[in-house]
Motif scaffolding. Structure first.
Motif, PDB file in Angstrom:
ATOM      1  N   GLU A   5     -12.006   3.153   5.224  1.00  0.00           N
ATOM      2  CA  GLU A   5     -11.008   4.101   4.742  1.00  0.00           C
ATOM      3  C   GLU A   5     -11.446   5.550   4.985  1.00  0.00           C
ATOM      4  OE1 GLU A   5     -10.033   3.210   0.668  1.00  0.00           O
ATOM      5  OE2 GLU A   5      -9.460   1.167   1.159  1.00  0.00           O
ATOM      6  N   ASN A  62      -7.691   8.609  -2.962  1.00  0.00           N
ATOM      7  CA  ASN A  62      -7.263   7.322  -3.515  1.00  0.00           C
ATOM      8  C   ASN A  62      -5.845   6.936  -3.093  1.00  0.00           C
ATOM      9  OD1 ASN A  62      -8.214   5.126  -5.114  1.00  0.00           O
ATOM     10  ND2 ASN A  62      -6.772   5.733  -6.710  1.00  0.00           N
ATOM     11  N   THR A  87     -18.283   5.623  -5.532  1.00  0.00           N
ATOM     12  CA  THR A  87     -17.561   4.347  -5.503  1.00  0.00           C
ATOM     13  C   THR A  87     -17.482   3.679  -6.874  1.00  0.00           C
ATOM     14  OG1 THR A  87     -19.568   3.208  -4.774  1.00  0.00           O
ATOM     15  CG2 THR A  87     -18.007   3.908  -3.068  1.00  0.00           C
ATOM     16  N   TRP A 136      -5.059   6.537  -0.060  1.00  0.00           N
ATOM     17  CA  TRP A 136      -5.228   5.942   1.258  1.00  0.00           C
ATOM     18  C   TRP A 136      -4.401   4.661   1.395  1.00  0.00           C
ATOM     19  CZ3 TRP A 136      -6.702   1.355   3.380  1.00  0.00           C
ATOM     20  CH2 TRP A 136      -6.982   1.354   4.756  1.00  0.00           C
ATOM     21  N   GLU A 194     -14.326  -3.235   3.142  1.00  0.00           N
ATOM     22  CA  GLU A 194     -12.962  -2.751   3.393  1.00  0.00           C
ATOM     23  C   GLU A 194     -12.860  -1.259   3.092  1.00  0.00           C
ATOM     24  OE1 GLU A 194     -10.275  -4.259   4.900  1.00  0.00           O
ATOM     25  OE2 GLU A 194     -11.877  -5.677   5.344  1.00  0.00           O
ATOM     26  N   GLY A 195     -13.472  -0.818   2.014  1.00  0.00           N
ATOM     27  CA  GLY A 195     -13.456   0.596   1.658  1.00  0.00           C
ATOM     28  C   GLY A 195     -14.161   1.460   2.683  1.00  0.00           C
ATOM     29  N   LYS A 231     -11.940   1.696  -4.932  1.00  0.00           N
ATOM     30  CA  LYS A 231     -11.156   1.371  -3.735  1.00  0.00           C
ATOM     31  C   LYS A 231     -11.950   1.685  -2.462  1.00  0.00           C
ATOM     32  CE  LYS A 231      -6.726   2.511  -1.612  1.00  0.00           C
ATOM     33  NZ  LYS A 231      -5.513   3.301  -1.721  1.00  0.00           N
ATOM     34  N   ARG A 232     -12.833   2.668  -2.535  1.00  0.00           N
ATOM     35  CA  ARG A 232     -13.623   3.096  -1.378  1.00  0.00           C
ATOM     36  C   ARG A 232     -14.887   2.244  -1.201  1.00  0.00           C
ATOM     37  NH1 ARG A 232     -15.157   4.417   3.254  1.00  0.00           N
ATOM     38  NH2 ARG A 232     -16.331   6.267   3.604  1.00  0.00           N
ATOM     39  N   TRP A 250     -14.363   5.577  -7.945  1.00  0.00           N
ATOM     40  CA  TRP A 250     -13.256   5.259  -7.043  1.00  0.00           C
ATOM     41  C   TRP A 250     -13.585   3.962  -6.303  1.00  0.00           C
ATOM     42  CZ3 TRP A 250      -9.268   8.151  -8.200  1.00  0.00           C
ATOM     43  CH2 TRP A 250      -9.486   9.412  -8.741  1.00  0.00           C
ATOM     44  N   CYS A 252      -5.443   6.478   7.778  1.00  0.00           N
ATOM     45  CA  CYS A 252      -4.419   6.439   6.725  1.00  0.00           C
ATOM     46  C   CYS A 252      -3.027   6.753   7.271  1.00  0.00           C
ATOM     47  CB  CYS A 252      -4.784   7.451   5.640  1.00  0.00           C
ATOM     48  SG  CYS A 252      -3.598   7.522   4.275  1.00  0.00           S
ATOM     49  N   GLN A 306       0.835  -1.206   0.000  1.00  0.00           N
ATOM     50  CA  GLN A 306       0.000   0.000   0.000  1.00  0.00           C
ATOM     51  C   GLN A 306       0.869   1.256   0.000  1.00  0.00           C
ATOM     52  OE1 GLN A 306      -2.415  -0.711   3.434  1.00  0.00           O
ATOM     53  NE2 GLN A 306      -3.983  -1.801   2.285  1.00  0.00           N
TER      54      GLN A 306
END
Length: 127
Positions: free
Chosen positions: A78, A117, A64, A119, A74-75, A69-70, A67, A83, A17
């Motif tokens: 964030e 993004n 989302t 994070w 799990e997202g 990842k969010r 993006w 972070c 990461q």
């Protein structure tokens, strides 16, 4: 057969990461003008570097689909306060700070409930 050590796996995940987040921080540093930051200098969602990183001052308002990842369980964990790039004064309890500077956004302040993004999981924070 070798068993996977969960501690090593977490370390590998963190390093992976960070390998993704640090280049974004370098790019943001290059894009942002060099100047001293005022104590109340918060990043704006309209800032070009912030837009490139998908920054939102409210993580709950992130698109989302744009993006992913969010997205998902799990997202949902964030937030800036979780972070590694969020520079809270209290590193053991970053949620104690309502805002703090962000390395990915040139040291400008972000609210703890923000997201971008870049994070990367803070290893000191368990969510």
């Amino acid at each position: 057969m070798s068993e996977t050590n969960p501690k090593n796996s977490s370390r590998r995940e963190f390093l992976a990461q960070m390998a993704m987040a640090l280049p974004a921080a370098v790019v943001a540093q290059a894009i942002l003008p060099s100047r001293s930051l005022a104590a109340d200098d918060f990043v704006s969602e309209k800032d070009p570097a912030a837009q490139a990183l998908g920054f939102h001052s409210s993580a709950l308002k992130v698109d989302t689909k744009k993006w992913p990842k969010r997205a998902g369980a799990e997202g949902a964990k964030e937030f800036c306060w979780t972070c590694a790039l969020y520079q809270a004064k209290d590193t053991k309890n970053p949620k104690a700070d309502a805002s703090a500077p962000c390395l990915a956004l040139g040291g400008k302040k972000v609210k703890q409930t923000s997201w971008c993004n870049s994070w990367a999981q803070n290893p000191n924070v368990k969510v």
